[in-house]
Design an enzyme around this catalytic site. Sequence first.
Site, PDB file in Angstrom:
ATOM      1  N   HIS A 307       2.511  -3.669  -1.263  1.00  0.00           N
ATOM      2  CA  HIS A 307       1.780  -4.627  -2.088  1.00  0.00           C
ATOM      3  C   HIS A 307       0.493  -4.995  -1.375  1.00  0.00           C
ATOM      4  O   HIS A 307       0.465  -5.072  -0.147  1.00  0.00           O
ATOM      5  CB  HIS A 307       2.631  -5.888  -2.322  1.00  0.00           C
ATOM      6  CG  HIS A 307       2.140  -6.698  -3.473  1.00  0.00           C
ATOM      7  ND1 HIS A 307       1.114  -7.595  -3.357  1.00  0.00           N
ATOM      8  CD2 HIS A 307       2.520  -6.694  -4.777  1.00  0.00           C
ATOM      9  CE1 HIS A 307       0.886  -8.126  -4.546  1.00  0.00           C
ATOM     10  NE2 HIS A 307       1.710  -7.610  -5.419  1.00  0.00           N
ATOM     11  N   ASP A 364       8.295  -4.649  -8.914  1.00  0.00           N
ATOM     12  CA  ASP A 364       8.632  -3.562  -9.837  1.00  0.00           C
ATOM     13  C   ASP A 364       9.817  -2.727  -9.388  1.00  0.00           C
ATOM     14  O   ASP A 364      10.309  -1.901 -10.142  1.00  0.00           O
ATOM     15  CB  ASP A 364       7.418  -2.634 -10.006  1.00  0.00           C
ATOM     16  CG  ASP A 364       6.313  -3.307 -10.787  1.00  0.00           C
ATOM     17  OD1 ASP A 364       6.646  -4.113 -11.668  1.00  0.00           O
ATOM     18  OD2 ASP A 364       5.134  -3.040 -10.509  1.00  0.00           O
TER      19      ASP A 364
HETATM   20  N1  ACO Z   1       4.714   4.830  -0.270  1.00  0.00           N
HETATM   21  C1  ACO Z   1       4.257   5.452   0.842  1.00  0.00           C
HETATM   22  N2  ACO Z   1       3.205   5.025   1.580  1.00  0.00           N
HETATM   23  C2  ACO Z   1       2.572   3.922   1.157  1.00  0.00           C
HETATM   24  C3  ACO Z   1       2.977   3.220   0.009  1.00  0.00           C
HETATM   25  C4  ACO Z   1       4.098   3.713  -0.704  1.00  0.00           C
HETATM   26  N3  ACO Z   1       4.532   3.080  -1.810  1.00  0.00           N
HETATM   27  N4  ACO Z   1       2.176   2.169  -0.187  1.00  0.00           N
HETATM   28  C5  ACO Z   1       1.257   2.193   0.802  1.00  0.00           C
HETATM   29  N5  ACO Z   1       1.517   3.250   1.620  1.00  0.00           N
HETATM   30  C6  ACO Z   1       0.790   3.588   2.855  1.00  0.00           C
HETATM   31  C7  ACO Z   1      -0.573   4.196   2.543  1.00  0.00           C
HETATM   32  O1  ACO Z   1      -0.478   5.620   2.452  1.00  0.00           O
HETATM   33  C8  ACO Z   1      -1.386   3.732   3.731  1.00  0.00           C
HETATM   34  O2  ACO Z   1      -1.002   4.528   4.827  1.00  0.00           O
HETATM   35  P1  ACO Z   1      -2.105   4.888   5.979  1.00  0.00           P
HETATM   36  O3  ACO Z   1      -2.481   3.571   6.589  1.00  0.00           O
HETATM   37  O4  ACO Z   1      -1.377   5.803   6.896  1.00  0.00           O
HETATM   38  O5  ACO Z   1      -3.239   5.557   5.261  1.00  0.00           O
HETATM   39  C9  ACO Z   1      -0.840   2.336   4.000  1.00  0.00           C
HETATM   40  O6  ACO Z   1       0.518   2.365   3.529  1.00  0.00           O
HETATM   41  C10 ACO Z   1      -1.617   1.211   3.294  1.00  0.00           C
HETATM   42  O7  ACO Z   1      -1.639   1.514   1.904  1.00  0.00           O
HETATM   43  P2  ACO Z   1      -2.851   1.207   0.935  1.00  0.00           P
HETATM   44  O8  ACO Z   1      -2.758   2.104  -0.244  1.00  0.00           O
HETATM   45  O9  ACO Z   1      -4.121   1.218   1.731  1.00  0.00           O
HETATM   46  O10 ACO Z   1      -2.537  -0.290   0.546  1.00  0.00           O
HETATM   47  P3  ACO Z   1      -3.154  -1.058  -0.677  1.00  0.00           P
HETATM   48  O11 ACO Z   1      -3.020  -2.497  -0.376  1.00  0.00           O
HETATM   49  O12 ACO Z   1      -4.491  -0.519  -1.021  1.00  0.00           O
HETATM   50  O13 ACO Z   1      -2.183  -0.646  -1.901  1.00  0.00           O
HETATM   51  C11 ACO Z   1      -0.384  -0.578  -3.384  1.00  0.00           C
HETATM   52  C12 ACO Z   1      -1.138  -1.417  -2.357  1.00  0.00           C
HETATM   53  C13 ACO Z   1      -1.352   0.016  -4.420  1.00  0.00           C
HETATM   54  C14 ACO Z   1       0.597  -1.491  -4.135  1.00  0.00           C
HETATM   55  C15 ACO Z   1       0.387   0.547  -2.664  1.00  0.00           C
HETATM   56  O14 ACO Z   1       1.297   0.004  -1.745  1.00  0.00           O
HETATM   57  C16 ACO Z   1       1.107   1.501  -3.618  1.00  0.00           C
HETATM   58  O15 ACO Z   1       0.502   2.451  -4.106  1.00  0.00           O
HETATM   59  N6  ACO Z   1       2.422   1.235  -3.932  1.00  0.00           N
HETATM   60  C17 ACO Z   1       3.142   2.033  -4.895  1.00  0.00           C
HETATM   61  C18 ACO Z   1       2.775   1.592  -6.304  1.00  0.00           C
HETATM   62  C19 ACO Z   1       3.358   0.257  -6.674  1.00  0.00           C
HETATM   63  O16 ACO Z   1       4.539  -0.009  -6.449  1.00  0.00           O
HETATM   64  N7  ACO Z   1       2.536  -0.589  -7.309  1.00  0.00           N
HETATM   65  C20 ACO Z   1       2.958  -1.896  -7.801  1.00  0.00           C
HETATM   66  C21 ACO Z   1       2.319  -2.986  -7.011  1.00  0.00           C
HETATM   67  S1  ACO Z   1       2.923  -4.554  -7.526  1.00  0.00           S
HETATM   68  C22 ACO Z   1       2.084  -4.870  -8.935  1.00  0.00           C
HETATM   69  O17 ACO Z   1       0.999  -4.435  -9.177  1.00  0.00           O
HETATM   70  C23 ACO Z   1       2.738  -5.700  -9.859  1.00  0.00           C
END
Ligand code: ACO
Length: 428
Positions: A307, A364
């Site tokens: 998140h 979610d």
């Molecule tokens: N699975 C695997 N790796 C992940 C995940 C995941 N679900 N989420 C983040 N990471 C990793 C990224 O690859 C990144 O790794 P790195 O530092 O080695 O490059 C690190 O964790 C940080 O991730 P970001 O994408 O930079 O974090 P950001 O805050 O931009 O994104 C997000 C948050 C979009 C929610 C992300 O965690 C994600 O894509 N999750 C899956 C989708 C999801 O569940 N979305 C619902 C969010 S809740 C809502 O909107 C109601």
Amino acid sequence: MSEKAQLIIGGKTYEFPLVTGSEHEVAIDINDLLEKTGAITLDHGFKNTGSTKSAITFLDGDKGILRYRGYSIEELAEKSTFLEVSYLLIFGELPNKAELFKFTDEIKKHTLVHEDIKKILDGFPSTAHPMGVMASLFCSQTAFYPESLDPNRSAEGVRLSIVRSLAKMPTFAAWAYKNAVGHPVNYPDNSLDYCGRFLKMMFALPAEDYHVDPVIADALDKLLILHADHEQNCSTSTVRMVGSSKASIYSSISAGINALWGPLHGGANQEVIIMLESIRKDGGDVDKWINKAKDKNDPFRLMGFGHRVYKNFDPRAKIIKKAADDVLGKLGINDPVLEIAQRLEEVALKDSYFVERKLYPNVDFYSGIIYRALGIPVELFTVMFAMGRLPGWIAQWKEMRENKEPIGRPRQVYTGATPRPYVAIDKR
Ligand code: ACO
């Protein structure tokens, strides 16, 4: 703490005031940054940018706190109802009994939608995703209520649009579903409460009695409360941004529905179930999928994990996980994907990749499992999220309007070509 922040550019020091929120969060007020320094800030994804001051929702991502107007999400989910929470978010205080009855009655009076909406619905093929259909039907209210386009509408006029929005959203949502399955639409039954009415419009079949199961209606009401607001997320910022141009409430919220649709935002709940089903069909090897999520050459992400702001736990996920157990138990459902979800969570929470990046289950991760148990089809999951988020979008739109916020218009750092001459080609 100093009252000012200092910024040094090219050896020159500039000072900017600090702003402190009611929960002691500190912001640097850079309203005159460009004017003073000639520079702008660059903040991809607005990770460090406060776009507004807001009195609606407080969340602390490190401590896992979420409060609507000061009330904890745990207490509201346990004791209140979705319409009560809607009133709280939109009008700032919990309603007393008379106010709640009045509000509920007003909503009941507006649940029907204009018959011509059916013509718009008929224009969509059954392959249309219900989110797109709902966003379109929601926006079509600008056509049926053109007075809503007036940016200087009276408070009573705005209240009517708010009531209409809350009243008609479940009708649009259920009709979007009926379109997808090719069934005739049902009309709202105002003898039922908000969630019962929606469930009947969704599931009643012609010439059959439909009885609302209170376990299902209560679970749905709780889910809507948990989704009702989440401060300046992608869809809410979209609503405020569109509204800042003085676009109508209906077009602003329709834009929010579209922003919510994406799989990185509200669309994640649909993706979670698709992912859990794939894991189940693949033999249920949780470790294999965890490794895929960690592999930077594999586009797969563990949906429902991570998140932008919660870096400890998502308080909504805790409540929903417990609710999933309760609801499935009460309905006597044994869903194999619940077990896969629990195993995934257990493995991920011990894995250094997820621990170091502070990735926890989000709202979610378990919500789809409950929706499935309630009989809601997977393509409707994000629609349910939108129904829940509606009062938050309304409250944020109303606050933006009442605070007379300026039009949203970010800057950019241009990285394209510098001036170059046009060389004509032979177009004959
Ligand atoms: N699975 C695997 N790796 C992940 C995940 C995941 N679900 N989420 C983040 N990471 C990793 C990224 O690859 C990144 O790794 P790195 O530092 O080695 O490059 C690190 O964790 C940080 O991730 P970001 O994408 O930079 O974090 P950001 O805050 O931009 O994104 C997000 C948050 C979009 C929610 C992300 O965690 C994600 O894509 N999750 C899956 C989708 C999801 O569940 N979305 C619902 C969010 S809740 C809502 O909107 C109601």
